[in-house]
Design a protein around this motif. Structure first.
Motif, PDB file in Angstrom:
ATOM      1  N   LEU A  35       0.848  -1.197   0.000  1.00  0.00           N
ATOM      2  CA  LEU A  35       0.000   0.000   0.000  1.00  0.00           C
ATOM      3  C   LEU A  35       0.882   1.245   0.000  1.00  0.00           C
ATOM      4  CD1 LEU A  35      -2.740  -0.706   2.741  1.00  0.00           C
ATOM      5  CD2 LEU A  35      -2.986  -0.877   0.258  1.00  0.00           C
ATOM      6  N   TYR A  36       0.440   2.280  -0.672  1.00  0.00           N
ATOM      7  CA  TYR A  36       1.178   3.557  -0.670  1.00  0.00           C
ATOM      8  C   TYR A  36       0.406   4.627   0.056  1.00  0.00           C
ATOM      9  CZ  TYR A  36       3.074   0.805  -4.344  1.00  0.00           C
ATOM     10  OH  TYR A  36       3.584  -0.234  -5.042  1.00  0.00           O
ATOM     11  N   THR A  37      -0.925   4.517  -0.043  1.00  0.00           N
ATOM     12  CA  THR A  37      -1.770   5.505   0.616  1.00  0.00           C
ATOM     13  C   THR A  37      -2.889   4.757   1.320  1.00  0.00           C
ATOM     14  OG1 THR A  37      -2.950   5.734  -1.459  1.00  0.00           O
ATOM     15  CG2 THR A  37      -1.364   7.467  -0.945  1.00  0.00           C
ATOM     16  N   CYS A  38      -3.518   5.441   2.245  1.00  0.00           N
ATOM     17  CA  CYS A  38      -4.570   4.827   3.048  1.00  0.00           C
ATOM     18  C   CYS A  38      -5.794   4.529   2.170  1.00  0.00           C
ATOM     19  CB  CYS A  38      -4.949   5.787   4.179  1.00  0.00           C
ATOM     20  SG  CYS A  38      -6.361   5.233   5.127  1.00  0.00           S
ATOM     21  N   VAL A 159       7.129  -8.054 -11.964  1.00  0.00           N
ATOM     22  CA  VAL A 159       6.908  -6.894 -11.097  1.00  0.00           C
ATOM     23  C   VAL A 159       7.538  -5.690 -11.782  1.00  0.00           C
ATOM     24  CG1 VAL A 159       7.307  -5.853  -8.837  1.00  0.00           C
ATOM     25  CG2 VAL A 159       7.038  -8.327  -9.023  1.00  0.00           C
ATOM     26  N   LEU A 160       6.710  -4.693 -12.040  1.00  0.00           N
ATOM     27  CA  LEU A 160       7.203  -3.469 -12.643  1.00  0.00           C
ATOM     28  C   LEU A 160       7.391  -2.440 -11.545  1.00  0.00           C
ATOM     29  CD1 LEU A 160       7.354  -3.191 -15.783  1.00  0.00           C
ATOM     30  CD2 LEU A 160       5.710  -1.361 -15.438  1.00  0.00           C
ATOM     31  N   THR A 161       8.613  -2.015 -11.300  1.00  0.00           N
ATOM     32  CA  THR A 161       8.824  -0.986 -10.284  1.00  0.00           C
ATOM     33  C   THR A 161       8.889   0.371 -10.980  1.00  0.00           C
ATOM     34  OG1 THR A 161      11.231  -0.919 -10.323  1.00  0.00           O
ATOM     35  CG2 THR A 161      10.210  -2.589  -8.909  1.00  0.00           C
ATOM     36  N   LEU A 162       8.397   1.375 -10.282  1.00  0.00           N
ATOM     37  CA  LEU A 162       8.284   2.696 -10.889  1.00  0.00           C
ATOM     38  C   LEU A 162       8.651   3.756  -9.861  1.00  0.00           C
ATOM     39  CD1 LEU A 162       7.119   4.355 -13.323  1.00  0.00           C
ATOM     40  CD2 LEU A 162       4.917   4.265 -12.176  1.00  0.00           C
ATOM     41  N   CYS A 163       9.390   4.770 -10.287  1.00  0.00           N
ATOM     42  CA  CYS A 163       9.614   5.914  -9.395  1.00  0.00           C
ATOM     43  C   CYS A 163       9.781   7.182 -10.204  1.00  0.00           C
ATOM     44  CB  CYS A 163      10.842   5.701  -8.505  1.00  0.00           C
ATOM     45  SG  CYS A 163      12.401   5.680  -9.387  1.00  0.00           S
ATOM     46  N   ALA A 164       9.434   8.299  -9.581  1.00  0.00           N
ATOM     47  CA  ALA A 164       9.796   9.626 -10.097  1.00  0.00           C
ATOM     48  C   ALA A 164      11.047  10.001  -9.336  1.00  0.00           C
ATOM     49  CB  ALA A 164       8.693  10.621  -9.786  1.00  0.00           C
ATOM     50  N   SER A 165      11.905  10.825  -9.929  1.00  0.00           N
ATOM     51  CA  SER A 165      13.145  11.102  -9.215  1.00  0.00           C
ATOM     52  C   SER A 165      13.804  12.391  -9.654  1.00  0.00           C
ATOM     53  CB  SER A 165      14.115   9.943  -9.433  1.00  0.00           C
ATOM     54  OG  SER A 165      15.318  10.163  -8.733  1.00  0.00           O
ATOM     55  N   THR A 166      14.509  13.014  -8.712  1.00  0.00           N
ATOM     56  CA  THR A 166      15.405  14.110  -9.056  1.00  0.00           C
ATOM     57  C   THR A 166      16.795  13.541  -9.375  1.00  0.00           C
ATOM     58  OG1 THR A 166      15.943  14.408  -6.718  1.00  0.00           O
ATOM     59  CG2 THR A 166      14.204  15.814  -7.614  1.00  0.00           C
ATOM     60  N   GLY A 167      16.923  12.242  -9.445  1.00  0.00           N
ATOM     61  CA  GLY A 167      18.176  11.630  -9.915  1.00  0.00           C
ATOM     62  C   GLY A 167      18.726  10.518  -9.044  1.00  0.00           C
ATOM     63  N   ASP A 168      18.603  10.638  -7.746  1.00  0.00           N
ATOM     64  CA  ASP A 168      19.244   9.649  -6.881  1.00  0.00           C
ATOM     65  C   ASP A 168      18.345   8.446  -6.573  1.00  0.00           C
ATOM     66  OD1 ASP A 168      21.674  10.967  -6.739  1.00  0.00           O
ATOM     67  OD2 ASP A 168      20.926  12.332  -5.203  1.00  0.00           O
ATOM     68  N   THR A 169      17.064   8.689  -6.388  1.00  0.00           N
ATOM     69  CA  THR A 169      16.138   7.567  -6.184  1.00  0.00           C
ATOM     70  C   THR A 169      16.181   6.656  -7.406  1.00  0.00           C
ATOM     71  OG1 THR A 169      14.671   8.837  -4.759  1.00  0.00           O
ATOM     72  CG2 THR A 169      13.695   6.969  -5.874  1.00  0.00           C
ATOM     73  N   SER A 170      16.198   7.251  -8.605  1.00  0.00           N
ATOM     74  CA  SER A 170      16.199   6.431  -9.823  1.00  0.00           C
ATOM     75  C   SER A 170      17.492   5.636  -9.941  1.00  0.00           C
ATOM     76  CB  SER A 170      15.979   7.304 -11.057  1.00  0.00           C
ATOM     77  OG  SER A 170      16.778   8.459 -11.006  1.00  0.00           O
ATOM     78  N   ALA A 171      18.618   6.251  -9.555  1.00  0.00           N
ATOM     79  CA  ALA A 171      19.898   5.546  -9.618  1.00  0.00           C
ATOM     80  C   ALA A 171      19.868   4.335  -8.689  1.00  0.00           C
ATOM     81  CB  ALA A 171      21.039   6.488  -9.228  1.00  0.00           C
ATOM     82  N   ILE A 223       2.423  12.105 -12.074  1.00  0.00           N
ATOM     83  CA  ILE A 223       2.214  11.052 -13.077  1.00  0.00           C
ATOM     84  C   ILE A 223       2.372   9.682 -12.419  1.00  0.00           C
ATOM     85  CG2 ILE A 223       3.133  10.051 -15.226  1.00  0.00           C
ATOM     86  CD1 ILE A 223       4.069  12.954 -15.923  1.00  0.00           C
ATOM     87  N   VAL A 224       3.393   9.555 -11.592  1.00  0.00           N
ATOM     88  CA  VAL A 224       3.643   8.283 -10.908  1.00  0.00           C
ATOM     89  C   VAL A 224       2.478   7.935  -9.981  1.00  0.00           C
ATOM     90  CG1 VAL A 224       5.084   7.296  -9.084  1.00  0.00           C
ATOM     91  CG2 VAL A 224       6.149   8.254 -11.111  1.00  0.00           C
ATOM     92  N   GLU A 225       1.951   8.918  -9.289  1.00  0.00           N
ATOM     93  CA  GLU A 225       0.804   8.667  -8.403  1.00  0.00           C
ATOM     94  C   GLU A 225      -0.414   8.211  -9.208  1.00  0.00           C
ATOM     95  OE1 GLU A 225       0.767  12.385  -6.275  1.00  0.00           O
ATOM     96  OE2 GLU A 225       1.920  11.518  -4.601  1.00  0.00           O
ATOM     97  N   TYR A 226      -0.618   8.835 -10.361  1.00  0.00           N
ATOM     98  CA  TYR A 226      -1.728   8.439 -11.232  1.00  0.00           C
ATOM     99  C   TYR A 226      -1.550   6.982 -11.657  1.00  0.00           C
ATOM    100  CZ  TYR A 226      -5.011   8.345 -15.111  1.00  0.00           C
ATOM    101  OH  TYR A 226      -6.048   8.005 -15.944  1.00  0.00           O
ATOM    102  N   LEU A 227      -0.324   6.646 -12.086  1.00  0.00           N
ATOM    103  CA  LEU A 227      -0.050   5.282 -12.548  1.00  0.00           C
ATOM    104  C   LEU A 227      -0.249   4.272 -11.418  1.00  0.00           C
ATOM    105  CD1 LEU A 227       3.096   6.043 -14.733  1.00  0.00           C
ATOM    106  CD2 LEU A 227       0.849   5.288 -15.562  1.00  0.00           C
ATOM    107  N   ALA A 228       0.200   4.647 -10.206  1.00  0.00           N
ATOM    108  CA  ALA A 228       0.065   3.722  -9.075  1.00  0.00           C
ATOM    109  C   ALA A 228      -1.408   3.486  -8.738  1.00  0.00           C
ATOM    110  CB  ALA A 228       0.819   4.256  -7.862  1.00  0.00           C
ATOM    111  N   ASP A 229      -2.256   4.496  -8.994  1.00  0.00           N
ATOM    112  CA  ASP A 229      -3.698   4.342  -8.734  1.00  0.00           C
ATOM    113  C   ASP A 229      -4.376   3.470  -9.785  1.00  0.00           C
ATOM    114  OD1 ASP A 229      -3.627   5.853  -6.485  1.00  0.00           O
ATOM    115  OD2 ASP A 229      -4.361   7.713  -7.412  1.00  0.00           O
ATOM    116  N   HIS A 230      -3.855   3.476 -11.013  1.00  0.00           N
ATOM    117  CA  HIS A 230      -4.584   2.836 -12.117  1.00  0.00           C
ATOM    118  C   HIS A 230      -3.936   1.561 -12.658  1.00  0.00           C
ATOM    119  CE1 HIS A 230      -6.307   6.901 -12.110  1.00  0.00           C
ATOM    120  NE2 HIS A 230      -7.368   6.346 -12.644  1.00  0.00           N
ATOM    121  N   TYR A 231      -2.690   1.296 -12.301  1.00  0.00           N
ATOM    122  CA  TYR A 231      -2.011   0.125 -12.860  1.00  0.00           C
ATOM    123  C   TYR A 231      -1.350  -0.686 -11.758  1.00  0.00           C
ATOM    124  CZ  TYR A 231      -2.592   2.543 -17.309  1.00  0.00           C
ATOM    125  OH  TYR A 231      -3.120   3.168 -18.397  1.00  0.00           O
ATOM    126  N   ARG A 232      -0.942  -1.904 -12.118  1.00  0.00           N
ATOM    127  CA  ARG A 232      -0.220  -2.742 -11.154  1.00  0.00           C
ATOM    128  C   ARG A 232       1.264  -2.425 -11.219  1.00  0.00           C
ATOM    129  NH1 ARG A 232      -1.479  -8.936 -11.142  1.00  0.00           N
ATOM    130  NH2 ARG A 232       0.606  -8.693 -10.308  1.00  0.00           N
TER     131      ARG A 232
END
Ligand code: F0G
Length: 486
Positions: A35-38, A159-171, A223-232
């Motif tokens: 879960l990401y949100t309540c 499992v498809l992992t997804l993140c938005a990033s300013t550079g370090d999270t993605s790395a 965009i990532v939040e939208y995707l997390a709400d609508h996709y696996r």
């Protein structure tokens, strides 16, 4: 009778019944699901071990001794951030834990010369010495270990992992994703042109799918939040509370380094999406709750004038605080250039608890100029601070100037990434080529540029021997070398 301590290499036997707890409505949810949100109110979550207080029965000495002994273990599952397994995610099995050498980063004290110029003794904790060269690896070790547990339990084949990033999270996400391999695939969303070339090279090299979005981090996050709400998808931003657990290890290591006593110390942390400061608040509170820390240190968040929503919130008097996202402006602390931090509700909740427990929590704001000057000052004295590390030092300078610290207070600054990731900002400073929007003018005393010993044309006119002699003479003259006495 006191319990004999287990061997530091034995994987702990106790498993907790951990739950997600909503920071908004306080509802609780099972961790069998990601879960990401309540599901009830949409609030951000934290993870809790409902039996955490039972750990206090063993006594603080037991835990200090165990964690100290584990520093020498060769059990890799307990060698990284999970040295503090019992405080973090006591639901993971040994086989699920991913270890790439994260954590246990050095704390390097400022030289006497640097401390004198700042007016306080202080140290940097070098998070750039993590495998992907930032603190994000701590959180990814947490998130990927849990993900491996889910894959094992549910038998997922993709499992498809997804993140938005300013550079370090993605790395970090791409590094851990590529290590774990099948069935994980990594997708990262980056704001085009707002990630350094070094940061961009990291997920590319790890083989992730790298997608660039016009805009800033906050646009990518939506965009990532939208995707997390609508996709696996498995979201790897710090909205994923397993990341927060992994990042608590920063607080545990810092306390351990100073002999489990942080009295008279302050911790400075740059704040962007506010995941890191959430984790540090949470970790310190847990240590206090078990009596492992006798008192809470001062905790100071630092933000740039160009991305300061959390500072603005705490700037207002206690009764009149309202959180408002800001529109960010170009910042050299680009990794923290975030106007609507996802973890803000967590900070608000934990900071209140922190203050109730007698800890001092505050946020200071610094200029872009101060960040650059501080980073260069640190690195001219043997440090490897990134611009966000520079932001911390600028924060310490501001706190000293505003009289916020005690006379003998010692500061521990979070150098969140390696300086090499942000070398372009140093070049812009040295070349005086900052676009006006940053508002940075180089201090000539901090500028350093390469100088040519000789030009190509002159070299072509010389024999090899003449070239060596003439070039050597030029070097000796420029460097002020003195001849050897015979
Ligand atoms: N320092 C560095 C080097 C970072 O990469 C970040 C965040 C921060 C500080 C701020 O930490 O977000 O936990 O408050 N970088 C994220 C990213 C947002 O996408 O890499 P925070």
């Amino acid at each position: 009778m006191s319990v004999p301590p287990p061997s530091p290499s034995d994987f702990p036997a106790r498993r907790a019944a951990m739950e997600y707890v909503c920071t908004g409505c306080a509802s609780r949810h099972s961790v069998d699901e990601l879960l990401y949100t309540c599901p009830e109110c949409g609030g951000v979550l934290l993870l809790e071990d409902p039996d955490f207080d039972a750990l206090a029965e063993a006594g603080p000495g037991y835990w200090r001794g165990l964690f100290d002994a584990r520093r020498a273990t060769r059990t890799t599952a307990l060698r990284g951030v999970f040295r503090f397994y019992e405080l973090m995610a006591p639901v993971l099995e040994r086989e699920d834990i991913v270890y790439l050498g994260e954590g246990d980063t050095p704390i390097v004290e400022a030289s006497a010369a640097l401390a004198a110029s700042v007016g306080r003794r202080f140290a940097f904790k070098n998070e750039g010495q993590n495998p992907s060269a930032s603190f994000k690896d701590r959180g990814m070790a947490g998130a990927f270990s849990y993900l491996r547990a889910l894959v094992r339990l549910h038998g997922w084949d993709e499992v498809l992992t997804l993140c938005a990033s300013t550079g370090d999270t993605s790395a970090a996400a791409a590094l851990y994703g590529s290590y774990v391999g099948e069935p994980i695939r990594t997708v990262v969303l980056l704001p085009r042109g707002r990630v350094t070339p070094q940061q961009l090279s990291q997920p590319l090299g790890s083989g992730a799918l790298v997608l660039e979005v016009p805009g800033v981090f906050d646009d990518c996050m939506k965009i990532v939040e939208y995707l997390a709400d609508h996709y696996r998808v498995a979201l790897l931003n710090s909205k994923n509370s397993w990341r927060i657990l992994g990042q608590e290890s920063y607080a545990y290591e810092t306390a351990q380094w100073y002999g489990w006593d942080l009295a008279g110390k302050s911790l400075f942390v740059p704040v962007g999406n506010a995941g890191n400061i959430t984790a540090i608040l949470s970790g310190l509170l847990k240590l206090r709750r078990l009596g492992i820390l006798p008192a809470l240190p001062r905790l100071v968040g630092v933000q740039s004038e160009h991305a300061d929503p959390v500072w603005r919130y705490y700037q207002a008097p206690a009764g009149a605080r309202r959180f408002e996202p800001v529109t960010v402006r170009p910042s050299v602390a680009q990794a923290a250039m975030i106007g609507n931090p996802v973890s803000f509700p967590r900070v608000r909740l934990l900071a209140e608890r922190y203050q109730r427990e007698g800890g001092d929590f505050r946020v200071v704001r610094v200029t872009e100029q101060a960040i650059m000057d501080a980073m260069l000052l640190a690195n001219r004295h043997g440090h490897i601070a990134c611009t966000q590390g520079g932001e911390c030092l600028a924060g310490l300078l501001a706190a000293v100037e505003q009289g916020l610290l005690d006379r003998d207070e010692f500061a521990v600054l979070d150098a969140t990434a390696h300086s090499l990731k942000f070398a372009g900002f140093q070049s812009m400073y040295f070349d005086n080529s900052f676009p006006p929007a940053y508002g940075v003018t180089p201090d000539p005393g901090l500028v350093n540029r390469p100088e040519a010993v000789m030009d190509e044309e002159r070299k072509r006119a010389l024999t090899a021997e003449e070239f060596t002699r003439e070039a050597a003479l030029a070097v000796a003259r420029r460097a002020g070398l003195r001849g050897r006495s015979r």
